[in-house]
Motif scaffolding. Structure first.
Motif, PDB file in Angstrom:
ATOM      1  N   ALA A  84       0.860  -1.176  -0.033  1.00 49.44           N
ATOM      2  CA  ALA A  84       0.102  -0.098   0.153  1.00 49.44           C
ATOM      3  C   ALA A  84       0.854   1.033   0.156  1.00 49.44           C
ATOM      4  O   ALA A  84       0.627   2.374  -0.723  1.00 49.44           O
ATOM      5  CB  ALA A  84      -1.009   0.132   1.138  1.00 49.44           C
ATOM      6  N   GLY A 102       6.603  11.338  -1.606  1.00 51.39           N
ATOM      7  CA  GLY A 102       6.574   9.949  -1.816  1.00 51.39           C
ATOM      8  C   GLY A 102       7.623   9.088  -1.137  1.00 51.39           C
ATOM      9  O   GLY A 102       7.307   8.070  -0.525  1.00 51.39           O
ATOM     10  N   TRP A 117       2.502   1.648  -3.457  1.00 52.82           N
ATOM     11  CA  TRP A 117       1.374   2.303  -4.392  1.00 52.82           C
ATOM     12  C   TRP A 117       1.211   3.611  -4.210  1.00 52.82           C
ATOM     13  O   TRP A 117       1.201   4.401  -5.132  1.00 52.82           O
ATOM     14  CB  TRP A 117       0.048   1.336  -4.145  1.00 52.82           C
ATOM     15  CG  TRP A 117      -0.950   1.767  -5.179  1.00 52.82           C
ATOM     16  CD1 TRP A 117      -1.029   1.686  -6.466  1.00 52.82           C
ATOM     17  CD2 TRP A 117      -2.208   2.526  -4.894  1.00 52.82           C
ATOM     18  NE1 TRP A 117      -2.408   2.063  -7.031  1.00 52.82           N
ATOM     19  CE2 TRP A 117      -3.052   2.851  -5.919  1.00 52.82           C
ATOM     20  CE3 TRP A 117      -2.920   2.803  -3.470  1.00 52.82           C
ATOM     21  CZ2 TRP A 117      -4.310   3.451  -5.829  1.00 52.82           C
ATOM     22  CZ3 TRP A 117      -3.922   3.740  -3.386  1.00 52.82           C
ATOM     23  CH2 TRP A 117      -4.509   3.600  -4.553  1.00 52.82           C
ATOM     24  N   LEU A 118       0.970   4.073  -2.736  1.00 53.95           N
ATOM     25  CA  LEU A 118       0.846   5.552  -2.611  1.00 53.95           C
ATOM     26  C   LEU A 118       2.135   6.408  -3.026  1.00 53.95           C
ATOM     27  O   LEU A 118       1.969   7.467  -3.323  1.00 53.95           O
ATOM     28  CB  LEU A 118       0.362   5.772  -1.201  1.00 53.95           C
ATOM     29  CG  LEU A 118      -0.813   5.288  -0.859  1.00 53.95           C
ATOM     30  CD1 LEU A 118      -1.048   5.132   0.790  1.00 53.95           C
ATOM     31  CD2 LEU A 118      -1.873   6.121  -1.648  1.00 53.95           C
ATOM     32  N   ILE A 149       6.464   8.940   2.449  1.00 52.08           N
ATOM     33  CA  ILE A 149       5.346   7.624   2.510  1.00 52.08           C
ATOM     34  C   ILE A 149       6.117   6.427   2.614  1.00 52.08           C
ATOM     35  O   ILE A 149       5.690   5.372   3.380  1.00 52.08           O
ATOM     36  CB  ILE A 149       4.197   7.876   1.355  1.00 52.08           C
ATOM     37  CG1 ILE A 149       3.387   8.925   1.353  1.00 52.08           C
ATOM     38  CG2 ILE A 149       3.718   6.471   1.156  1.00 52.08           C
ATOM     39  CD1 ILE A 149       2.677   9.256  -0.035  1.00 52.08           C
ATOM     40  N   LEU A 208       2.065   7.294  -6.539  1.00 55.84           N
ATOM     41  CA  LEU A 208       1.117   8.087  -7.011  1.00 55.84           C
ATOM     42  C   LEU A 208       1.645   9.561  -6.703  1.00 55.84           C
ATOM     43  O   LEU A 208       1.078  10.499  -7.008  1.00 55.84           O
ATOM     44  CB  LEU A 208      -0.236   8.029  -6.179  1.00 55.84           C
ATOM     45  CG  LEU A 208      -0.839   6.771  -6.776  1.00 55.84           C
ATOM     46  CD1 LEU A 208      -2.365   6.531  -5.577  1.00 55.84           C
ATOM     47  CD2 LEU A 208      -1.345   6.779  -8.049  1.00 55.84           C
ATOM     48  N   GLU A 209       2.544   9.631  -5.775  1.00 55.78           N
ATOM     49  CA  GLU A 209       3.190  10.948  -5.123  1.00 55.78           C
ATOM     50  C   GLU A 209       4.600  10.924  -5.740  1.00 55.78           C
ATOM     51  O   GLU A 209       5.537  10.705  -4.589  1.00 55.78           O
ATOM     52  CB  GLU A 209       2.988  10.796  -3.721  1.00 55.78           C
ATOM     53  CG  GLU A 209       3.363  12.345  -3.025  1.00 55.78           C
ATOM     54  CD  GLU A 209       2.705  13.631  -3.959  1.00 55.78           C
ATOM     55  OE1 GLU A 209       3.147  14.469  -4.343  1.00 55.78           O
ATOM     56  OE2 GLU A 209       1.419  13.470  -3.763  1.00 55.78           O
TER      57      GLU A 209
END
Length: 123
Positions: free
Chosen positions: A83, A96, A86-87, A99, A90-91
């Motif tokens: 997860a 990112g 994946w996040l 994250i 996206l960033e």
């Protein structure tokens, strides 16, 4: 139960080293690189192996002190790093990398909690 062994230690150490790397990259205002994403994918695979080994370990007749909570932590452990990966995809900014760092630093906590819950009761 096989949660308390060298595989757990390797997962914890790898996750903490990667967390430090990701946090450093975020502090330096660096977006996740291809290497970073691959490293997180490798950590995800290591966590998946740990979860599979722990699940197979349930077949030998031993049960964790709280099976429902143990199952919940198994699901969370196998899902958390992917997860975060994946996040982070996206960033594509320093956030990112942050994250990825948070995802990597939470994983050792999940593994340690699995170890605590895995204290077995023979039934």
């Amino acid at each position: 139960m096989p949660v308390n062994g060298p595989l757990s230690a390797a997962t914890i150490v790898a996750a903490l080293v990667l967390a430090a790397w990701f946090f450093l990259r975020s502090a330096l205002d660096r977006a996740p690189s291809r290497f970073d994403l691959l490293a997180m994918a490798a950590l995800s695979a290591l966590a998946a192996v740990l979860v599979v080994v722990a699940a197979i370990g349930l077949l030998d007749g031993t049960r964790p002190s709280d099976p429902a909570t143990f199952a919940g932590y198994l699901v969370t452990t196998i899902a958390f790093a992917p997860a975060a990966l994946w996040l982070a995809k996206l960033e594509p900014t320093r956030w990112g990398s942050l994250i990825l760092g948070v995802g990597a630093v939470v994983l050792p906590v999940l593994v340690l909690r699995l170890q605590q819950i895995a204290e077995v009761t023979h039934g």
